[in-house]
Design an enzyme around this catalytic site. Structure first.
Site, PDB file in Angstrom:
ATOM      1  N   ARG A  92      31.883  60.918  60.325  1.00 13.79           N
ATOM      2  CA  ARG A  92      31.715  59.918  59.261  1.00 13.79           C
ATOM      3  C   ARG A  92      32.563  60.132  58.023  1.00 13.79           C
ATOM      4  NH1 ARG A  92      25.590  58.430  58.021  1.00 13.79           N
ATOM      5  NH2 ARG A  92      25.563  60.592  57.340  1.00 13.79           N
ATOM      6  N   ASP A  93      33.322  61.228  57.920  1.00 15.14           N
ATOM      7  CA  ASP A  93      34.143  61.437  56.721  1.00 15.14           C
ATOM      8  C   ASP A  93      35.461  62.129  57.073  1.00 15.14           C
ATOM      9  OD1 ASP A  93      34.650  61.123  53.997  1.00 15.14           O
ATOM     10  OD2 ASP A  93      33.759  63.052  53.462  1.00 15.14           O
ATOM     11  N   ILE A  94      36.115  61.654  58.122  1.00 12.83           N
ATOM     12  CA  ILE A  94      37.418  62.213  58.492  1.00 12.83           C
ATOM     13  C   ILE A  94      38.452  61.666  57.522  1.00 12.83           C
ATOM     14  CG2 ILE A  94      39.205  62.329  60.262  1.00 12.83           C
ATOM     15  CD1 ILE A  94      36.938  62.180  62.340  1.00 12.83           C
ATOM     16  N   ASN A 109      39.670  66.812  54.642  1.00 10.94           N
ATOM     17  CA  ASN A 109      38.780  67.501  55.574  1.00 10.94           C
ATOM     18  C   ASN A 109      39.513  68.000  56.823  1.00 10.94           C
ATOM     19  OD1 ASN A 109      36.591  67.232  53.901  1.00 10.94           O
ATOM     20  ND2 ASN A 109      35.849  65.368  54.866  1.00 10.94           N
ATOM     21  N   THR A 157      34.502  58.061  53.005  1.00 11.13           N
ATOM     22  CA  THR A 157      35.465  57.909  51.920  1.00 11.13           C
ATOM     23  C   THR A 157      36.221  56.604  52.143  1.00 11.13           C
ATOM     24  OG1 THR A 157      35.632  60.303  51.735  1.00 11.13           O
ATOM     25  CG2 THR A 157      37.409  59.001  50.731  1.00 11.13           C
TER      26      THR A 157
END
Length: 195
Positions: free
Chosen positions: A108-110, A114, A148
């Site tokens: 959910r936040d690649i 990260n 993001t």
């Protein structure tokens, strides 16, 4: 949910990255979830969990240290990557994501921040990191959207997220590595800040 510091594993003397969760209940719960998921996600392209410690300042999660910084920093310095570098990065990133999805986990936040760099020469060696927003999701299922903005597909912005959202984010990273801007940067008139 916390800050990351460089640390050393006392028993081995090996460097690690230590994420310190806020003492607040929500921070501790997120850290416990992240540590549990990271422990299950052992893979050569995923940042390896080293240890979990309960300290007075909060829960500390120690991960493999990646001394090359992150993909966001590399793109900030260089703008774009060469074709062989892009190929190496994307192959590793998709291998990491396929591993997560095989275990029914959605990151959910690649995003480039990260994607940590273990090494950058001759070709980048990367590790997918930061599982603070990762959740388990049944195949074909959907979970609430978080992430993001520049790396989120429309359905994630509207609150629904599944494996396809991670694949979209990888495509956004491919675009950014190739062009030097996020997918919607030009459309929104936003310029990348130089470090």
């Amino acid at each position: 949910f916390g800050l990351v510091r460089r640390g050393v594993v006392r028993a081995s003397g090996v460097a690690c990255a230590v994420k310190v969760a806020a003492q607040a209940l929500s921070g501790a719960a997120l850290a416990a979830t992240e540590a549990s998921l990271a422990d299950r996600l052992q893979h050569e392209c995923v940042c390896r969990l080293v240890a979990v410690l309960l300290r007075p300042e909060g829960m500390c999660i120690a991960f493999e240290y990646c001394g090359g910084g992150d993909l966001a920093g590399l793109l900030g310095d260089r703008g774009t990557l060469g074709l062989n570098e892009i190929r190496a990065c994307m192959e590793q990133l998709f291998r990491a994501v396929a591993h997560l999805h095989k275990l029914c986990v959605v990151h959910r936040d690649i995003k480039p921040a990260n994607v940590l760099l273990k090494d950058i020469a001759p070709l980048p060696v990367l590790r997918l990191a930061d599982f603070g927003l990762a959740v388990e999701c049944a195949r074909g299922g959907s979970v609430s959207g978080s992430g993001t903005f520049p790396y989120m597909p429309p359905e994630q912005l509207w609150g629904a997220c599944n494996e396809a959202c991670d694949v979209w984010a990888c495509g956004c990273i491919l675009f950014e590595c190739s062009v030097g801007e996020t997918l919607f940067q030009r459309l929104l008139g936003v310029r990348r800040r130089k470090p």
